[in-house]
Design an enzyme around this catalytic site. Structure first.
Site, PDB file in Angstrom:
ATOM      1  N   GLY A  92       0.815  -1.214   0.000  1.00  0.00           N
ATOM      2  CA  GLY A  92       0.000   0.000   0.000  1.00  0.00           C
ATOM      3  C   GLY A  92       0.845   1.259   0.000  1.00  0.00           C
ATOM      4  N   ALA A  93       1.802   1.315   0.913  1.00  0.00           N
ATOM      5  CA  ALA A  93       2.617   2.524   1.041  1.00  0.00           C
ATOM      6  C   ALA A  93       3.792   2.232   1.961  1.00  0.00           C
ATOM      7  CB  ALA A  93       1.780   3.659   1.624  1.00  0.00           C
ATOM      8  N   GLU A 140       6.558   4.135   4.889  1.00  0.00           N
ATOM      9  CA  GLU A 140       6.706   5.269   5.798  1.00  0.00           C
ATOM     10  C   GLU A 140       8.108   5.888   5.844  1.00  0.00           C
ATOM     11  OE1 GLU A 140       6.226   2.009   6.759  1.00  0.00           O
ATOM     12  OE2 GLU A 140       7.366   1.531   8.558  1.00  0.00           O
ATOM     13  N   HIS A 191      -1.907   5.964   8.645  1.00  0.00           N
ATOM     14  CA  HIS A 191      -1.000   4.888   9.088  1.00  0.00           C
ATOM     15  C   HIS A 191       0.468   5.262   8.848  1.00  0.00           C
ATOM     16  CE1 HIS A 191      -0.016   0.518   9.642  1.00  0.00           C
ATOM     17  NE2 HIS A 191       1.010   0.859   8.880  1.00  0.00           N
ATOM     18  N   GLU A 192       0.761   5.662   7.623  1.00  0.00           N
ATOM     19  CA  GLU A 192       2.172   5.969   7.319  1.00  0.00           C
ATOM     20  C   GLU A 192       2.642   7.171   8.125  1.00  0.00           C
ATOM     21  OE1 GLU A 192       3.398   3.556   5.875  1.00  0.00           O
ATOM     22  OE2 GLU A 192       1.587   2.756   4.969  1.00  0.00           O
ATOM     23  N   HIS A 221       3.471   6.235  11.669  1.00  0.00           N
ATOM     24  CA  HIS A 221       4.745   5.516  11.789  1.00  0.00           C
ATOM     25  C   HIS A 221       5.889   6.463  12.156  1.00  0.00           C
ATOM     26  CE1 HIS A 221       4.283   1.313  10.957  1.00  0.00           C
ATOM     27  NE2 HIS A 221       3.853   1.435   9.721  1.00  0.00           N
TER      28      HIS A 221
HETATM   29  N1  B3K Z   1       5.997  -0.725   6.427  1.00  0.00           N
HETATM   30  C1  B3K Z   1       5.458  -0.897   5.118  1.00  0.00           C
HETATM   31  C2  B3K Z   1       5.447  -2.303   4.663  1.00  0.00           C
HETATM   32  C3  B3K Z   1       6.670  -2.746   3.998  1.00  0.00           C
HETATM   33  C4  B3K Z   1       6.485  -4.123   3.419  1.00  0.00           C
HETATM   34  C5  B3K Z   1       7.720  -4.670   2.864  1.00  0.00           C
HETATM   35  N2  B3K Z   1       7.555  -5.929   2.220  1.00  0.00           N
HETATM   36  C6  B3K Z   1       4.074  -0.361   5.008  1.00  0.00           C
HETATM   37  C7  B3K Z   1       3.365  -0.186   6.265  1.00  0.00           C
HETATM   38  O1  B3K Z   1       3.006  -1.112   6.951  1.00  0.00           O
HETATM   39  O2  B3K Z   1       3.174   0.929   6.668  1.00  0.00           O
HETATM   40 ZN    ZN Z   2       2.790   0.003   8.695  1.00  0.00          ZN
END
Ligand code: B3K
Ligand code: ZN
Length: 876
Positions: free
Chosen positions: A266-267, A269, A302-303, A306
């Site tokens: 999805g995205a 951070e 969400h991002e 983080h």
């Molecule tokens: N932290 C990233 C996910 C990365 C996945 C790598 N295979 C997105 C998230 O959970 O915000």
């Molecule tokens: Zn995440």
């Protein structure tokens, strides 16, 4: 690199790093097939890791090493050893500068990890282990370093971005230019990002609680620039929310978001430079559904969240992934609940958990929220780590209460700011701040599987006491036969025969949280004048299955009287599951399929009840999906599930046609588009009615769908109409709608993905040959994960009836696609194969045929580590 058999990494083997990297200077000269990466690392021996000067291991994958030097002196080959996954460098001093030059090939990088090209734009994805595809580096999250990055590129790439603040820019030789970025915060390499392209941007600003001005920028290709407002608005809401609810301010002067079409998830951070899958950030009313708008809001949140839960405080190792993901999903769920309908958000999240995470817990890849081993960490970005991890944090919130939880999160951020820590550190901060004992609670992190609660009750009329007895158990999961009792918060209320809440103590409390800690436990409620009806596991207070012998009448009663909205919905689901299970049984035994009149009456009263919120009515009317019926079955009989659900849908549609028609007409009024919670709910209810109406396949109903399709002023209504036409109209009408929609939207990537997905998920039109045709369509691209998810995932995960056809052709098709995909993008291949890995739960020949398909993959040879792990574990 490919492995015959990748090795397993264990949490118990964790060791502190031998060397630390205080500073990382990166210099990129971007070229599609030969990007030059120069890195200068300031390295020192880690005082916490012991004596001596062991060799330094640097991870590196698919890199061409050009040179390596220590303190300016080039190393000759006898000073380092090339290994399959990196290099081992001899060290003779405790502190030094390491200079490395590598060459990489972004254009041919179809893994979408490290540095790659997407539609002519350079971008990176480094979590979890992508940085090692950029340069040799100790690529582990407990090494935190200050990064400075210079990007040199031709001027046709005017935008050159990286983390932190821009500190200089200027022209270079020829038609090139450069920009240098400095990130003042130490970070692990997985948070590094680089973007270069011909991009436009939207700009806004945010004033933090302490009065600092933060520049907000959203970058995308010019053609999409009108689709960024919602994300920027969501970002500002998220920034404000994190200040208000967690007291967390943003820390840099700039926050950037970039939209990228080719993206594995999805995205991401990355510090100060979030990179988003275009589908999770770009939206306009004409092109995006309400669900997409809400998904964007939650992912942007969400991002952003983080930045504290993940970046400022990061993970010590990847076993701790849920430390940042579970916590951040909990944070984004609460944010979305505050921005929209709390009850609907909870219902949606629990549906996802029950349908998909419970299936994971019951399958061959089951693992605890904190796994204790893995072969390929990319396979552990799972619903267990994310969604169940969020439920674990939610349970802590329930046990500590909002104030205790806030004290705990304050302490956690204060104690560990700038550090790489563990789930244990999180729980300890919660404990220390609240003085609540979470020793037994920690088992949620280490034991896999979905606990089962069995509740029985007894009422003593003479004494007026009511006793609830709760037994807990948890099925075995791979590597964990026996489970010890969990600490489970069980929220409940008791209802009298008029539907009133009973008072549970001297203070007038009508709801309590029982703390279940033993295999069997009884709780007594006194001074009651009648046997109450329990409303159990309110708001889904724990990620468990709960069994209480409710009668149909009791469920109907809860559905109309429970003060807990979630449990009203849950009662409707339980009723539907009971009915669907009877229908399956009748189908299997050749009996007559019948839906109980009480159930039809209940749906009728929901539809006619003008006191209920439209959002809740829409939820109450949803029949469980085939996938969730499958998950709730001990043995999955796909054919019976499809027949039962189809029968229930048809019967309700026919019996309540008039009511659905009236409700549809009442809601189908022309008005200008708004994303208010009320309008979203009304659209959802209207389109639920349309779906039932069209399930009858009558000309009258299909005419309504056609009218809506032709005149809708927003994509929610348009897509809902398209979906029912695809699924219920005759060939001529359906094909015309499909074609017309494509001609109108073929230039819009997000709408094309929606269009592909609707066709391959269609039980009516998404049969195997139709899906095979779709993958030949110019809009399909095996190198684009969104297209793969829409077509292949749409079919295997979203088209239950066609995928599970008894001849097994769906499974074979999936196997062939996965084998091809694995050569391009192992992460996506390993995600797509999941439906056939759960073969053991299917009845009869389907299980055997799924297993044959899995073996075909296994025997196809050269599998990636990602795919090998999933396939081999599911063949065990
Ligand atoms: N932290 C990233 C996910 C990365 C996945 C790598 N295979 C997105 C998230 O959970 O915000
Ligand atoms: Zn995440």
């Amino acid at each position: 690199m490919r492995h015959a058999k990748p090795s397993t990494i264990y949490l118990k083997d964790y060791r502190a790093p031998d060397y630390l990297v205080d500073n990382t200077h990166l210099h990129f000269e971007l070229k599609p097939k030969a990007t030059l990466v120069k890195s200068r690392l300031k390295i020192r021996r880690n005082p916490a890791a012991g004596e001596g000067l062991p060799p330094l291991f640097l991870d590196g994958v698919d890199l061409i090493l050009l040179s390596i030097a220590i303190d300016g002196a080039l190393l000759s080959p006898e000073h380092y050893e090339k290994m399959p996954q990196g290099i081992l460098v001899s060290v003779d001093k405790p502190e030094f500068f390491l200079d490395i030059q590598t060459c990489i090939n972004p254009e041919d990088n179809t893994t979408l990890e490290g540095l790659y090209l997407s539609n002519g734009m350079y971008c990176t994805q480094c979590e979890a282990e992508g940085f090692r595809r950029i340069t040799f580096y100790p690529d582990r999250p407990d090494i935190m370093s200050k990064f400075t990055t210079t990007i040199v590129a031709p001027k046709e790439y005017p935008v050159l971005l990286s983390n932190g603040n821009e500190i200089s820019r200027g022209p270079c030789e020829g038609d090139h230019h450069y920009v240098t970025w400095e990130d003042p915060f130490s970070k692990p390499a997985y948070l590094f990002a680089l973007v270069a392209g011909n991009l436009q941007y939207l700009e806004d600003c945010f004033i933090t609680a302490s009065g600092r001005k933060v520049k907000l920028q959203l970058f995308t290709e010019e053609k999409n620039i009108n689709k960024g407002d919602h994300a920027l608005r969501s970002l500002k809401n998220a920034m404000r929310w994190d200040e208000a609810v967690y007291g967390r301010e943003y820390d840099l002067d700039i926050f950037m978001i970039v939209a990228v079409d080719h993206f594995n998830m999805g995205a991401m951070e990355n510090k100060g430079l979030n990179i988003f899958n275009s589908a999770c950030v770009l939206a306009s009313p004409e092109t995006a559904t309400d669900a997409t708008f809400q998904r964007i809001e939650s992912i942007v949140g969400h991002e952003y969240f983080h930045n504290w839960s993940g970046n400022r405080v990061t993970c010590r190792d990847w076993f701790q992934l849920s430390l940042k993901e579970g916590f951040t999903v909990f944070r984004d769920a609460e944010f979305s609940a505050d921005m929209n309908s709390r009850a609907v958000k909870r219902i949606e999240d629990v549906s996802l958990l029950r349908t998909n995470q419970f299936a994971e817990d019951a399958g061959p890849m089951a693992h605890p929220v904190r796994p204790d081993s893995y072969m390929e960490i990319s396979n552990f970005y799972t619903l267990t780590v994310y969604e169940k991890g969020a439920e674990v944090v939610r349970m802590i919130h329930t046990l500590l209460g909002p104030r205790g939880f806030r004290k705990g999160s304050d302490l956690y951020f204060e104690r560990h700011d700038g550090c790489a820590v563990t789930c244990e550190d999180f729980v300890r901060a919660m404990e220390d701040a609240s003085q609540i004992d979470l020793v037994q609670f920690r088992r949620w992190y280490s034991q896999a599987g979905t606990p089962q609660l069995t509740v029985t009750d007894y009422f003593d009329e003479t004494l007026g006491t009511y006793v609830l007895t709760v037994r807990q158990s948890c099925p075995p999961t791979p590597g964990q036969r026996e489970k010890r009792p969990f600490h489970i918060p069980l929220k409940l209320g008791l209802l009298d025969k008029n539907g009133n809440e009973l008072v549970l103590d001297g203070q007038g409390t009508t709801q309590c949280v029982l703390e279940i800690t033993e295999a069997e436990q009884s709780f007594e409620f006194t001074e009651l004048s009648e046997k109450p009806l329990p409303s159990l596991l309110r708001d889904f207070s724990a990620p468990v299955k709960i069994d209480y012998p409710y009668s149909i009448d009791q469920l109907l009663f809860l559905m109309s009287n429970d003060s807990d909205t979630f449990n009203r919905w849950d009662a409707s689901q339980r009723l539907a599951f009971l009915a669907l299970s009877d229908l399956q049984q009748a189908y299997r035994t050749g009996g007559v399929l019948q839906l109980q009149p009480e159930l039809i009456a209940a749906y009728r009263s929901v539809l006619l009840n003008r006191d209920l919120e439209p959002a809740l009515v829409a939820e109450l009317l949803q029949l469980p999906s085939e996938q969730s019926i499958a998950e709730a079955s001990v043995h999955i009989d796909a054919e019976a599930i499809v027949a039962a659900r189809e029968f229930a849908l048809q019967t309700l549609a026919e019996a309540l046609f008039g009511e659905f028609r009236a409700q549809y007409t009442a809601l189908n009024v022309r008005k200008s588009f708004s994303l208010s919670a009320k309008d979203i709910a009304e659209r959802k209810l209207k389109n639920t009615c349309l779906l039932y109406l069209c399930a009858t396949e009558t000309a009258d109903a299909l005419a309504l769908a056609q009218e809506q399709f032709d005149t809708a002023n927003n994509m929610t209504d348009k897509a809902a109409a398209l979906s029912v036409l695809i699924n219920h109209a005759g060939d001529k009408q359906a094909i015309a709608a499909i074609e017309q929609f494509y001609q109108c939207w073929k230039e819009d990537a997000q709408v094309v993905e929606l269009w592909l997905g609707q066709q391959s998920r269609s039980s009516r039109r998404g049969n195997l040959s139709a899906v095979e045709k779709l993958i030949q369509h110019p809009a399909f691209d095996l190198k684009n994960p969104n297209r793969v998810r829409a077509v292949i995932g749409g079919f295997a995960k979203g088209n239950f009836s066609q995928f599970h056809r008894s001849d097994g052709s769906g499974f074979e098709f999936l196997a062939d696609q996965v084998i091809t995909l694995d050569k391009l993008n192992p992460q996506i291949a390993a995600q797509q194969v999941i439906p056939i890995t759960r073969w053991k739960r299917y009845t009869g020949d389907l299980a055997r045929k799924m297993k044959i398909a899995l073996k075909k993959i296994m025997d196809s040879g050269d599998l990636s580590g990602d795919l090998y792990e999933v396939v081999s574990k599911s063949l065990n």
